[in-house]
Write a protein that holds these residues in place. Structure first.
Motif, PDB file in Angstrom:
ATOM      1  N   ILE A  22       0.961  -1.177   0.119  1.00 44.77           N
ATOM      2  CA  ILE A  22      -0.023  -0.036   0.030  1.00 44.77           C
ATOM      3  C   ILE A  22       0.923   1.203   0.143  1.00 44.77           C
ATOM      4  O   ILE A  22       1.847   1.342   0.949  1.00 44.77           O
ATOM      5  N   MET A  23       0.830   2.214  -1.082  1.00 42.23           N
ATOM      6  CA  MET A  23       1.590   3.246  -1.202  1.00 42.23           C
ATOM      7  C   MET A  23       0.708   4.500  -1.137  1.00 42.23           C
ATOM      8  O   MET A  23      -0.147   4.519  -1.743  1.00 42.23           O
ATOM      9  N   ASP A  24       1.420   5.830  -0.774  1.00 35.87           N
ATOM     10  CA  ASP A  24       0.771   7.001  -1.140  1.00 35.87           C
ATOM     11  C   ASP A  24       0.750   7.382  -2.671  1.00 35.87           C
ATOM     12  O   ASP A  24      -0.069   8.177  -3.223  1.00 35.87           O
ATOM     13  N   ASP A  25       1.986   7.169  -3.201  1.00 36.78           N
ATOM     14  CA  ASP A  25       1.968   7.520  -4.588  1.00 36.78           C
ATOM     15  C   ASP A  25       2.734   6.263  -5.377  1.00 36.78           C
ATOM     16  O   ASP A  25       3.115   5.436  -4.860  1.00 36.78           O
ATOM     17  N   LEU A  26       2.515   6.155  -6.738  1.00 42.04           N
ATOM     18  CA  LEU A  26       2.907   5.292  -7.515  1.00 42.04           C
ATOM     19  C   LEU A  26       4.568   5.342  -7.616  1.00 42.04           C
ATOM     20  O   LEU A  26       5.135   6.070  -7.945  1.00 42.04           O
ATOM     21  N   PRO A  27       4.848   3.928  -7.255  1.00 42.62           N
ATOM     22  CA  PRO A  27       6.534   4.082  -7.482  1.00 42.62           C
ATOM     23  C   PRO A  27       6.963   4.261  -8.727  1.00 42.62           C
ATOM     24  O   PRO A  27       6.610   4.102  -9.787  1.00 42.62           O
ATOM     25  N   ILE A  28       8.352   4.738  -8.663  1.00 40.90           N
ATOM     26  CA  ILE A  28       8.929   5.135  -9.989  1.00 40.90           C
ATOM     27  C   ILE A  28       9.088   4.016 -10.962  1.00 40.90           C
ATOM     28  O   ILE A  28       8.813   4.346 -12.227  1.00 40.90           O
ATOM     29  N   ASN A  67      -3.119 -10.007 -10.310  1.00 43.56           N
ATOM     30  CA  ASN A  67      -1.796 -10.101 -10.116  1.00 43.56           C
ATOM     31  C   ASN A  67      -1.008  -8.671  -9.791  1.00 43.56           C
ATOM     32  O   ASN A  67       0.121  -8.452 -10.557  1.00 43.56           O
ATOM     33  N   ALA A  68      -1.749  -7.775  -9.213  1.00 43.51           N
ATOM     34  CA  ALA A  68      -0.810  -6.624  -8.938  1.00 43.51           C
ATOM     35  C   ALA A  68       0.095  -6.759  -7.770  1.00 43.51           C
ATOM     36  O   ALA A  68      -0.086  -7.660  -7.098  1.00 43.51           O
ATOM     37  N   ASN A  69       1.036  -5.786  -7.843  1.00 39.46           N
ATOM     38  CA  ASN A  69       1.827  -5.897  -6.734  1.00 39.46           C
ATOM     39  C   ASN A  69       1.663  -4.734  -5.312  1.00 39.46           C
ATOM     40  O   ASN A  69       2.066  -5.211  -4.384  1.00 39.46           O
ATOM     41  N   GLY A  70       0.930  -3.889  -5.850  1.00 39.49           N
ATOM     42  CA  GLY A  70       0.689  -2.864  -4.733  1.00 39.49           C
ATOM     43  C   GLY A  70      -0.553  -2.217  -5.361  1.00 39.49           C
ATOM     44  O   GLY A  70      -1.183  -2.103  -6.277  1.00 39.49           O
ATOM     45  N   ILE A  71      -1.163  -1.248  -4.422  1.00 40.76           N
ATOM     46  CA  ILE A  71      -2.342  -0.274  -4.563  1.00 40.76           C
ATOM     47  C   ILE A  71      -1.844   0.998  -4.115  1.00 40.76           C
ATOM     48  O   ILE A  71      -0.859   1.095  -3.054  1.00 40.76           O
ATOM     49  N   TYR A  72      -1.892   2.091  -4.770  1.00 41.31           N
ATOM     50  CA  TYR A  72      -1.571   3.557  -4.316  1.00 41.31           C
ATOM     51  C   TYR A  72      -3.099   4.216  -4.547  1.00 41.31           C
ATOM     52  O   TYR A  72      -3.888   3.990  -5.012  1.00 41.31           O
ATOM     53  N   ARG A  73      -2.920   5.422  -3.717  1.00 42.23           N
ATOM     54  CA  ARG A  73      -4.140   6.405  -3.524  1.00 42.23           C
ATOM     55  C   ARG A  73      -5.375   5.566  -2.882  1.00 42.23           C
ATOM     56  O   ARG A  73      -6.404   5.745  -3.286  1.00 42.23           O
ATOM     57  N   ALA A  93     -13.602   0.706   0.053  1.00 40.28           N
ATOM     58  CA  ALA A  93     -12.220   1.077  -0.297  1.00 40.28           C
ATOM     59  C   ALA A  93     -11.848   1.123  -1.782  1.00 40.28           C
ATOM     60  O   ALA A  93     -12.400   0.240  -2.539  1.00 40.28           O
ATOM     61  N   THR A  94     -11.174   2.125  -2.253  1.00 43.62           N
ATOM     62  CA  THR A  94     -10.772   1.931  -3.747  1.00 43.62           C
ATOM     63  C   THR A  94      -9.373   2.669  -3.804  1.00 43.62           C
ATOM     64  O   THR A  94      -8.937   3.276  -3.065  1.00 43.62           O
ATOM     65  N   GLY A  95      -8.768   2.082  -4.731  1.00 46.17           N
ATOM     66  CA  GLY A  95      -7.375   2.609  -4.989  1.00 46.17           C
ATOM     67  C   GLY A  95      -6.925   2.078  -6.483  1.00 46.17           C
ATOM     68  O   GLY A  95      -7.762   1.701  -7.134  1.00 46.17           O
ATOM     69  N   ILE A  96      -5.644   2.599  -6.985  1.00 46.81           N
ATOM     70  CA  ILE A  96      -5.359   2.078  -8.117  1.00 46.81           C
ATOM     71  C   ILE A  96      -4.233   1.062  -8.003  1.00 46.81           C
ATOM     72  O   ILE A  96      -3.269   1.100  -7.367  1.00 46.81           O
ATOM     73  N   ALA A  97      -4.550  -0.161  -8.793  1.00 42.96           N
ATOM     74  CA  ALA A  97      -3.619  -1.165  -8.690  1.00 42.96           C
ATOM     75  C   ALA A  97      -2.267  -0.907  -9.582  1.00 42.96           C
ATOM     76  O   ALA A  97      -2.594  -0.488 -10.690  1.00 42.96           O
ATOM     77  N   TYR A  98      -1.242  -1.387  -9.099  1.00 39.01           N
ATOM     78  CA  TYR A  98      -0.161  -1.341 -10.077  1.00 39.01           C
ATOM     79  C   TYR A  98       0.735  -2.540  -9.913  1.00 39.01           C
ATOM     80  O   TYR A  98       0.658  -3.298  -9.154  1.00 39.01           O
ATOM     81  N   ARG A  99       1.364  -2.758 -10.982  1.00 41.39           N
ATOM     82  CA  ARG A  99       2.506  -3.807 -11.085  1.00 41.39           C
ATOM     83  C   ARG A  99       3.788  -3.187 -11.201  1.00 41.39           C
ATOM     84  O   ARG A  99       4.201  -2.386 -11.855  1.00 41.39           O
ATOM     85  N   ASN A 100       5.036  -3.826 -10.703  1.00 42.88           N
ATOM     86  CA  ASN A 100       5.992  -3.576 -10.854  1.00 42.88           C
ATOM     87  C   ASN A 100       6.893  -3.418 -12.087  1.00 42.88           C
ATOM     88  O   ASN A 100       6.712  -4.800 -12.629  1.00 42.88           O
TER      89      ASN A 100
END
Length: 105
Positions: A22-28, A67-73, A93-100
């Motif tokens: 769980i992150m505040d911002d999208l990782p680089i 198969n996401a690695n994380g969620i931000y926002r 709860a809602t957020g944006i899923a991302y993959r590294n």
């Protein structure tokens, strides 16, 4: 007589979503996949809305399913009468899923 049940068989796996960050911002190196959302309803009409941790666990399961690695926002809401819980109190709860992606150079 078989003692297979006593042998060191496969270890129980972690619950779905246990390793979702769980992150505040999208990782680089993060690549946006999709918006994920989950709603958890109270068991009865006189119960209080479930805690945000329950909604977060359900959200992590949604992210794990794609198969996401994380969620931000991540954001939380208390649901009303026209949401999925109908007349029961609920927490969403809602957020944006991302993959590294590849590591940044």
């Amino acid at each position: 007589m078989s003692l297979a049940a006593c042998a060191g068989g496969p270890k129980p796996s972690a619950p779905a979503g246990a390793d979702i960050a769980i992150m505040d911002d999208l990782p680089i190196n993060g690549i946006i996949m999709s918006r994920v959302s989950a709603v958890v309803c109270a068991k009865g009409p006189f119960d209080t809305a479930p805690p945000s941790t329950d909604a977060l666990n359900a959200l992590k399961q949604q992210a794990a399913a794609i198969n996401a690695n994380g969620i931000y926002r991540v954001k939380y809401v208390t649901t009303g009468l026209v949401d999925r819980c109908m007349v029961l109190p609920g927490t969403g709860a809602t957020g944006i899923a991302y993959r590294n992606g590849p590591a940044a150079q």
